[in-house]
Design a protein around this motif. Structure first.
Motif, PDB file in Angstrom:
ATOM      1  N   VAL A 257       1.409  -9.873  -3.197  1.00 58.88           N
ATOM      2  CA  VAL A 257       0.066 -10.209  -2.713  1.00 58.88           C
ATOM      3  C   VAL A 257      -0.755 -10.689  -3.906  1.00 58.88           C
ATOM      4  O   VAL A 257      -0.507 -10.281  -5.034  1.00 58.88           O
ATOM      5  CB  VAL A 257      -0.612  -8.922  -2.151  1.00 58.88           C
ATOM      6  CG1 VAL A 257      -2.003  -9.193  -1.637  1.00 58.88           C
ATOM      7  CG2 VAL A 257       0.228  -8.298  -1.060  1.00 58.88           C
ATOM      8  N   VAL A 258      -1.727 -11.575  -3.673  1.00 59.11           N
ATOM      9  CA  VAL A 258      -2.739 -11.852  -4.702  1.00 59.11           C
ATOM     10  C   VAL A 258      -3.985 -11.092  -4.237  1.00 59.11           C
ATOM     11  O   VAL A 258      -4.722 -11.571  -3.380  1.00 59.11           O
ATOM     12  CB  VAL A 258      -3.037 -13.365  -4.844  1.00 59.11           C
ATOM     13  CG1 VAL A 258      -4.033 -13.612  -5.986  1.00 59.11           C
ATOM     14  CG2 VAL A 258      -1.762 -14.154  -5.079  1.00 59.11           C
ATOM     15  N   PRO A 259      -4.195  -9.873  -4.774  1.00 54.84           N
ATOM     16  CA  PRO A 259      -5.223  -9.002  -4.187  1.00 54.84           C
ATOM     17  C   PRO A 259      -6.610  -9.641  -4.109  1.00 54.84           C
ATOM     18  O   PRO A 259      -7.320  -9.423  -3.130  1.00 54.84           O
ATOM     19  CB  PRO A 259      -5.226  -7.779  -5.110  1.00 54.84           C
ATOM     20  CG  PRO A 259      -3.846  -7.736  -5.667  1.00 54.84           C
ATOM     21  CD  PRO A 259      -3.465  -9.174  -5.846  1.00 54.84           C
ATOM     22  N   GLU A 275      -8.272   4.057   2.784  1.00 55.39           N
ATOM     23  CA  GLU A 275      -8.062   4.086   1.335  1.00 55.39           C
ATOM     24  C   GLU A 275      -7.266   2.849   0.905  1.00 55.39           C
ATOM     25  O   GLU A 275      -6.227   2.549   1.511  1.00 55.39           O
ATOM     26  CB  GLU A 275      -7.242   5.337   1.013  1.00 55.39           C
ATOM     27  CG  GLU A 275      -7.566   5.975  -0.316  1.00 55.39           C
ATOM     28  CD  GLU A 275      -6.710   7.218  -0.483  1.00 55.39           C
ATOM     29  OE1 GLU A 275      -5.824   7.196  -1.336  1.00 55.39           O
ATOM     30  OE2 GLU A 275      -6.916   8.185   0.317  1.00 55.39           O
ATOM     31  N   VAL A 276      -7.759   2.150  -0.112  1.00 55.63           N
ATOM     32  CA  VAL A 276      -7.042   0.956  -0.579  1.00 55.63           C
ATOM     33  C   VAL A 276      -6.879   1.058  -2.094  1.00 55.63           C
ATOM     34  O   VAL A 276      -7.861   1.208  -2.822  1.00 55.63           O
ATOM     35  CB  VAL A 276      -7.821  -0.346  -0.242  1.00 55.63           C
ATOM     36  CG1 VAL A 276      -7.006  -1.580  -0.633  1.00 55.63           C
ATOM     37  CG2 VAL A 276      -8.193  -0.398   1.242  1.00 55.63           C
ATOM     38  N   GLU A 277      -5.626   0.992  -2.539  1.00 52.90           N
ATOM     39  CA  GLU A 277      -5.365   0.986  -3.982  1.00 52.90           C
ATOM     40  C   GLU A 277      -4.832  -0.398  -4.341  1.00 52.90           C
ATOM     41  O   GLU A 277      -3.962  -0.933  -3.630  1.00 52.90           O
ATOM     42  CB  GLU A 277      -4.316   2.060  -4.298  1.00 52.90           C
ATOM     43  CG  GLU A 277      -4.216   2.392  -5.767  1.00 52.90           C
ATOM     44  CD  GLU A 277      -3.028   3.336  -6.047  1.00 52.90           C
ATOM     45  OE1 GLU A 277      -2.486   3.260  -7.157  1.00 52.90           O
ATOM     46  OE2 GLU A 277      -2.648   4.101  -5.143  1.00 52.90           O
ATOM     47  N   VAL A 278      -5.385  -0.982  -5.411  1.00 50.43           N
ATOM     48  CA  VAL A 278      -5.032  -2.364  -5.736  1.00 50.43           C
ATOM     49  C   VAL A 278      -4.278  -2.431  -7.062  1.00 50.43           C
ATOM     50  O   VAL A 278      -4.739  -1.906  -8.068  1.00 50.43           O
ATOM     51  CB  VAL A 278      -6.320  -3.220  -5.823  1.00 50.43           C
ATOM     52  CG1 VAL A 278      -6.005  -4.639  -6.277  1.00 50.43           C
ATOM     53  CG2 VAL A 278      -7.043  -3.234  -4.477  1.00 50.43           C
ATOM     54  N   GLY A 279      -3.098  -3.064  -7.052  1.00 49.84           N
ATOM     55  CA  GLY A 279      -2.335  -3.286  -8.284  1.00 49.84           C
ATOM     56  C   GLY A 279      -2.369  -4.761  -8.626  1.00 49.84           C
ATOM     57  O   GLY A 279      -3.075  -5.536  -7.981  1.00 49.84           O
ATOM     58  N   PRO A 280      -1.609  -5.171  -9.659  1.00 52.92           N
ATOM     59  CA  PRO A 280      -1.648  -6.589 -10.059  1.00 52.92           C
ATOM     60  C   PRO A 280      -1.184  -7.528  -8.938  1.00 52.92           C
ATOM     61  O   PRO A 280      -1.771  -8.584  -8.732  1.00 52.92           O
ATOM     62  CB  PRO A 280      -0.728  -6.672 -11.272  1.00 52.92           C
ATOM     63  CG  PRO A 280      -0.090  -5.339 -11.439  1.00 52.92           C
ATOM     64  CD  PRO A 280      -0.761  -4.344 -10.526  1.00 52.92           C
ATOM     65  N   ASP A 281      -0.095  -7.154  -8.244  1.00 58.60           N
ATOM     66  CA  ASP A 281       0.375  -8.018  -7.159  1.00 58.60           C
ATOM     67  C   ASP A 281       0.755  -7.204  -5.935  1.00 58.60           C
ATOM     68  O   ASP A 281       1.662  -7.559  -5.190  1.00 58.60           O
ATOM     69  CB  ASP A 281       1.550  -8.898  -7.619  1.00 58.60           C
ATOM     70  CG  ASP A 281       2.738  -8.060  -8.034  1.00 58.60           C
ATOM     71  OD1 ASP A 281       2.613  -6.804  -8.088  1.00 58.60           O
ATOM     72  OD2 ASP A 281       3.808  -8.633  -8.292  1.00 58.60           O
ATOM     73  N   TRP A 282       0.108  -6.076  -5.771  1.00 64.89           N
ATOM     74  CA  TRP A 282       0.344  -5.250  -4.575  1.00 64.89           C
ATOM     75  C   TRP A 282      -0.942  -4.552  -4.176  1.00 64.89           C
ATOM     76  O   TRP A 282      -1.878  -4.441  -4.952  1.00 64.89           O
ATOM     77  CB  TRP A 282       1.450  -4.220  -4.811  1.00 64.89           C
ATOM     78  CG  TRP A 282       1.258  -3.350  -6.019  1.00 64.89           C
ATOM     79  CD1 TRP A 282       1.768  -3.554  -7.263  1.00 64.89           C
ATOM     80  CD2 TRP A 282       0.469  -2.142  -6.115  1.00 64.89           C
ATOM     81  NE1 TRP A 282       1.377  -2.560  -8.130  1.00 64.89           N
ATOM     82  CE2 TRP A 282       0.571  -1.676  -7.443  1.00 64.89           C
ATOM     83  CE3 TRP A 282      -0.307  -1.411  -5.218  1.00 64.89           C
ATOM     84  CZ2 TRP A 282      -0.062  -0.513  -7.908  1.00 64.89           C
ATOM     85  CZ3 TRP A 282      -0.947  -0.249  -5.671  1.00 64.89           C
ATOM     86  CH2 TRP A 282      -0.825   0.188  -6.992  1.00 64.89           C
ATOM     87  N   VAL A 283      -0.949  -4.107  -2.919  1.00 60.01           N
ATOM     88  CA  VAL A 283      -2.095  -3.380  -2.382  1.00 60.01           C
ATOM     89  C   VAL A 283      -1.533  -2.250  -1.535  1.00 60.01           C
ATOM     90  O   VAL A 283      -0.667  -2.486  -0.680  1.00 60.01           O
ATOM     91  CB  VAL A 283      -2.963  -4.311  -1.498  1.00 60.01           C
ATOM     92  CG1 VAL A 283      -4.058  -3.528  -0.796  1.00 60.01           C
ATOM     93  CG2 VAL A 283      -3.595  -5.424  -2.325  1.00 60.01           C
TER      94      VAL A 283
END
Ligand code: EPZ
Length: 425
Positions: A257-259, A275-283
């Protein structure tokens, strides 16, 4: 005609890989007409729409090679043998209209059927045609066809769009890459797919400044070369699965994903208590289904505003919120066809013009429903995941236009979903 059967009430757990963006891929496919060298697209979503675009390109003389499940499409428009896109092909999928600009720019003429209206609204193409006229094309509309000619080539122009149009921005940008001189597109759309297409064109040798802004400056070049390009992840698919998890509850990581392209949806989900946690290319989306969804109002806007293409999905989620949400659809005039179908499951939705009020209910119950357009159909899946008992969705060809391996992706996370092949409507 296939149907989808799903039983609600199961939490989702696991991960879902997001595919390449349909709405970028389709225009990148049209971009293959701009060069005599091969354009290779990777992360290519295998969908009814993208397959259909291949069919049209082949009819125009483009050699296409797309092994099944490879995610890699090679298109070689060495010789364009036809510049006619017939009604039968354009009426089935509007994006095929986008071959007009590239054909005009490369060959100097094209005859493309007018796409006509569609379920979500009238969807005229006047801004597309005005842009080509400003670039020096002669355009006549005859017998339902746009006949466009610029026999001495397109020339650069300043085009100020009276309102934001994704399609007109993309289409004018594609054509301007081969025009003589500079084209300036003002009030251009800024959707991430436009950035993706622009960056691919730059890799093909185009000169484009202002990518990602509302003013695009394109210096025409004599010719473009081939390249290999990875299609941007599909933010609408990502947003749709995020809503599925929010609806069913559980914990799912969306990968590839591109968050930042889904930040307006992430904001809505967080306000709804998800709840949403965002990483560099994941959510990662997490929700305890025992905790009620909070109502959130939605106003659809061009990017970076809240996308019209995820309005139906959030509406489905809000049918179970503990209060009322107001939706305002500002992009298309008829984009609440999912509302009557959601009502069949017990939702409380009233629509007046461009506004809809959704009052959350305690229970949805499975029922037979009908998909009416691509994004509306996924809203029925979301509601079905929250409903007691079985929901059967007919006309799933709408889903197949834009969601790759939907049942596999959801059942991989535990959803009780299956396809019923070739049965009644
Ligand atoms: C693109 O449609 C997408 N389609 C749509 O996704 C998306 O909903 C839309 O952009 C908005 O984000 C593709 O990319 C293939 P517009 P597009 O031009 O380009 C009016 C999906 O399900 N208008 O930004 O057609 C138009 O009627 C689809 O994947 C004119 O009046 O959208 C609309 O009200 C559905 N004259 C508004 O502008 C024109 O010449 C915005 O449309 C062009 C548009």
């Amino acid at each position: 005609m296939d149907r989808i059967a799903l039983v609600g009430g199961t939490q989702l757990k696991g991960s879902i890989p997001i595919s390449g963006a349909k709405n970028s891929a389709l225009k990148l496919q049209a971009a293959s007409l701009l060069t005599s060298e091969p354009l290779v697209l990777t992360n290519m979503p295998e969908l009814a729409d993208t397959r259909f675009m291949v069919e049209l390109l082949e009819q125009l003389g483009v050699t296409c090679f797309w092994p099944k499940a490879s995610g890699r499409l090679s298109m070689h428009a060495e010789d364009i043998t036809s510049t006619i896109a017939p009604y039968d092909l354009v009426r089935k999928m509007r994006a095929t209209f986008n071959v007009l600009g590239p054909l005009l720019a490369r060959v100097g003429h094209a005859t493309v059927s007018l796409p006509g209206g569609c379920a979500i609204g009238a969807r005229p193409v006047d801004l597309h045609l005005k842009a080509f006229e400003a670039m020096g094309a002669d355009i006549v509309i005859e017998g339902g066809y746009v006949k466009a000619a610029a026999l001495r080539g397109l020339k650069g122009a300043k085009i100020v769009f009276p309102f934001v149009s994704v399609g007109a921005t993309e289409h004018a940008m594609l054509a301007a890459t081969l025009a003589k001189g500079e084209t300036v597109l003002e009030n251009a759309a800024r959707e991430p797919e436009i950035g993706d297409i622009a960056h691919c064109l730059v890799a093909m040798g185009a000169k484009i400044d202002g990518i990602g802004t509302s003013t695009l400056r394109i210096q025409g070049v004599d010719e473009l070369k081939g390249t290999t390009w990875s299609v941007i992840p599909d933010r609408i698919e990502a947003g749709s699965y995020a809503c599925c998890v929010a609806a069913a509850g559980g914990e799912v990581t969306l990968t590839h994903v591109v968050p930042e392209t889904i930040s307006s949806l992430i904001d809505v989900l967080q306000r709804a208590g998800v709840e949403v946690e965002v990483g560099p290319d994941w959510v990662k989306i997490t929700r305890d289904p025992a905790v009620p969804i909070k109502p959130v109002d939605i106003d659809t806007q061009p990017y970076p505003g809240f996308p019209t293409d995820t309005q139906a999905q959030v509406m489905a989620l809000m049918t179970r919120a503990n209060g009322a949400s107001i939706f305002r659809e500002n992009i298309f005039e008829n984009r609440y066809m999912h509302a009557p179908e959601l009502r069949r499951l017990g939702a409380d939705i009233s629509v007046r013009g461009s506004e809809a009020v959704v009052r959350g209910v305690d229970t949805l119950r499975g029922a037979p429903v009908m998909a009416t357009d691509l994004r509306a159909s996924v809203s029925l899946i979301i509601a079905g995941l929250m409903a007691e008992g079985e929901t059967i969705i007919s006309r799933v060809y709408h889903l197949d236009r834009g969601f790759e391996r939907l049942e596999a992706k959801l059942s991989g996370c535990g959803a009780q979903i299956r396809r019923l092949s070739g049965s009644e409507e």
